[in-house]
Every structure is written in structure tokens, then in C-alpha cells.
Enzyme design. Structure first.
Site, short mmCIF file in Angstrom:
data_model
loop_
_atom_site.label_atom_id
_atom_site.label_comp_id
_atom_site.label_asym_id
_atom_site.label_seq_id
_atom_site.Cartn_x
_atom_site.Cartn_y
_atom_site.Cartn_z
N SER A 126 37.27 81.23 -45.29
CA SER A 126 37.77 82.70 -44.88
C SER A 126 37.23 83.59 -45.88
O SER A 126 35.95 83.67 -46.18
CB SER A 126 39.30 82.54 -44.65
OG SER A 126 39.68 83.79 -44.14
N ASP A 269 37.70 79.14 -33.45
CA ASP A 269 38.11 80.20 -34.32
C ASP A 269 38.08 81.59 -33.86
O ASP A 269 37.06 82.14 -33.16
CB ASP A 269 37.14 80.27 -35.78
CG ASP A 269 37.46 81.04 -36.91
OD1 ASP A 269 38.52 81.81 -36.60
OD2 ASP A 269 37.29 80.61 -38.10
N HIS A 302 41.17 79.38 -36.85
CA HIS A 302 40.69 79.60 -38.10
C HIS A 302 41.45 78.69 -38.89
O HIS A 302 41.02 78.43 -39.97
CB HIS A 302 41.18 81.32 -38.31
CG HIS A 302 40.59 81.53 -39.72
ND1 HIS A 302 39.25 81.82 -40.07
CD2 HIS A 302 41.45 82.11 -40.89
CE1 HIS A 302 39.30 82.19 -41.15
NE2 HIS A 302 40.43 82.30 -41.77
#
Length: 327
Positions: A126, A269, A302
Site C-alpha cells: 500500500s 484490489d 486490497h
């Protein structure tokens, strides 16, 4: 194994926005062999993470440690705290002063203080992956293996939209950390993930849907352990990832990075999309041969980089091949 929180100071630092800090404390933890005695793997944490990558509260225990993917008998694992994440007590008052590249520069200066001239790998998920990209662009010869996971070299329009909404919630809600976390979870997971887990079931004790009680729990949990100033800062960093800003076009900047670039996407994601990663690989492959793409298959979106450990280990096992590491 050393794992106590250690500290250095970055002095006379000026951010991209022109803010000057006489001193910025930079805390870190080291796991495995002492610095200078083994190849170094720098691990960049995500939004609510910190330097405690393994241990009692370690957030990547499944991937890092004795006889794990990143084996702490083979590699020295170094993890900095993003200054202002609150783990070491330091908070940033004006979060708008900082961009992701500023953090990369602080990390770069920290590495120099620690006399680390090269990294076997820099890995992060991330926003941690975005900072890894920024570090590689800032110091193109530093990293042997650049491994951004569920991340990208820039904040996309979708990311900018989400970070704007997060910023509005954090500045206008009466329960900001709690409410922002609930909204963020809608991007961190997927509709299929929610359906598979909850399927419209009811929490009879509370008289609400289980998905609602789960989201409220996550909001309260983060509110109890994470400070508002830290959330504002990390959200700001998410919105500011861009290795091309005030430089040149992507290919010109990224082609100078000498590292093997291993991009790991997640097929579901919704935050940093796999399609963006694939486009990056396709474009970069026209000028650079050592670019590789791997994909986690998951319904969890994610957050899969914090869930699908078995897949991550298989995808990256050739990068962290112990037999190829010099004794």
C-alpha cells in the site's frame, strides 16, 4: 535478535512544500543479524502499521522470521517508522507539509546515518510500496530488488478521490478516526469478501447486520489505538505518491532505477488496481528487461497482502532464494 525501538535524528530537513524542521526523529527496529553483517531488507509499513514487523504484535509474522520467506537468519530486516505515525510518540502538527517523497528522503538520510549503502530488497504494501517507489526514484542505485505490493508509483484519480473523502471525514466528523476507518474498509475489501463472510446474517445481540457490527468494531478498534494526527498524515502521503512530480515522464524516471522491479498486484484490489500495475509493467518493459509482475488471486481485495500469506510466499520465493545469497 535485536528488536528494541532505536532512534536517530534527521536534522535541518526541508520538505518539498518548503517547511523546515530542525529535527525529525526517526525510529526503527532491526530483526536478525546486526546491520552490516548480512544483506539488508527494508520493510515499509502501511497506513496503520509500524516498525514492529515481527514479534508479539508483528503484522507480517507469517512472512518474516526464522525459516520464513524473509529469513532472519539470512537477512537483516530493517523497518523505519514513518515519522508522525505515532508509534514512537512523535506526531506531525501540519500534515499538509509532507508528501510521500519527503518520507522517502528521510528514509534515505536514515540509511546513510546507519551506513547502509545498498539494500538487497525494499518491500512494502500500500502506501509503504509507494514510498518504496519514491525511494528507488530518489536513489536509483540503492535497491537490488524493489517489491511494491498492492501499490503503485502514483496516486491514481481513484486514489485521489478516496483520500479526499477520507480527509473530509477526518476533518469534519465528530468521530473522525472511527468513521474514516469504516469508509476505508469499503475500499480495502470487496463486495464478494463481505458476502462470503457475512451473507446478510444478523447479530442478534446488537440487533443489526453482522457486516454493520464488524465495521463498527473496526472503527472503534482503530480509534482506540491510532491517533487522528497520524491518520491525517498517512492519508496525505497516500494522496501524494508520484515519482514523476517535478521530474520527467514516467519512463524517463523509472528507467533509471537499476533494481529488479517485482510488482505484486491483487486481482480484486479496489484501491490500487491490478490493471494499473499491469499497465506499469507493460510500459516499463519497453525500456527495462528486469521488470516482473505477480498477482495474488483473492476475493479480499486490497487487504489480501495482509491475508494471503501463502500466495505471497510462493510468488516471491525466487526473489528471496537463500541459496543465491553470498555467505
Amino acid at each position: 535478535m535485536k528488536n528494541e525501538l532505536q532512534h536517530i535524528k534527521i536534522t535541518n530537513f526541508q520538505t518539498e512544500s518548503g517547511a523546515v524542521y530542525n529535527t525529525i526523529p526517526l525510529s526503527y527496529q532491526v530483526f536478525g543479524p546486526t546491520l552490516g553483517s548480512a544483506p539488508v531488507v527494508l520493510v515499509n509499513h502501511a497506513l496503520t502499521g509500524n516498525s514492529e514487523v515481527i514479534g508479539e504484535q508483528g503484522w507480517w509474522n507469517e512472512l518474516i522470521g526464522y525459516d520464513k520467506l524473509i529469513d532472519t537468519t539470512v537477512y537483516t530486516v530493517l523497518a523505519f517508522n514513518i515519522p508522525g505515525n505515532g508509534f514512537d510518540g512523535f506526531l506531525v502538527e501540519n500534515y499538509k507539509n509532507f508528501k510521500a517523497r519527503d518520507v522517502a528522503q528521510i528514509f534515505n538520510l536514515g540509511l546513510k546515518q546507519l551506513k547502509i549503502n545498498s539494500l538487497f530488497a525494499c518491500i512494502g504494501g500500500s502506501v509503504g510500496g509507494g514510498i518504496a517507489w519514491e525511494l528507488a526514484a530518489l536513489n536509483p542505485i540503492l535497491i537490488e530488488n524493489l517489491i511494491p505490493i498492492a501499490s503503485d508509483w502514483k496516486s491514481s484519480d481513484w486514489m485521489l478521490a478516496n483520500t479526499l473523502l477520507q480527509d473530509l471525514i477526518l476533518n469534519n466528523s465528530s468521530n473522525p478516526v472511527h468513521d474514516a476507518r469504516i469508509q476505508a474498509m469499503l475500499c480495502y475489501r470487496t463486495p464478494d469478501s463481505f458476502k462470503g463472510r457475512f451473507n446478510r446474517t444478523i447479530n442478534n445481540e446488537l440487533g443489526i447486520f453482522n457486516i454493520e457490527s464488524w465495521l463498527l468494531h473496526h472503527g472503534k478498534k482503530l480509534k482506540d489505538r491510532f491517533q487522528l494526527a497520524s491518520y491525517k498524515l498517512l492519508n496525505q502521503l497516500l494522496s501524494s505518491i508520484d515519482i514523476t512530480r517535478e521530474r520527467n515522464e514516467f519512463l524517463e524516471v523509472a528507467s533509471k532505477i537499476e533494481a529488479n522491479i517485482h510488482l505484486v498486484g491483487v486481482d480484486s484490489d479496489l484501491f490500487f488496481t491490478a490493471q494499473e500495475n499491469k499497465e506499469t509493467v507493460e510500459e516499463l518493459s519497453t525500456v527495462k528487461s528486469n521488470v516482473f509482475y505477480y498477482e495474488i488471486k483473492s476475493i479480499h481485495g486490497h487487504d489480501a497482502f495482509l491475508i494471503e500469506f501463502g500466495q505471497l510466499e510462493k510468488l516471491l520465493k525466487n526473489v528471496f532464494n537463500k541459496q543465491l545469497v553470498s555467505p
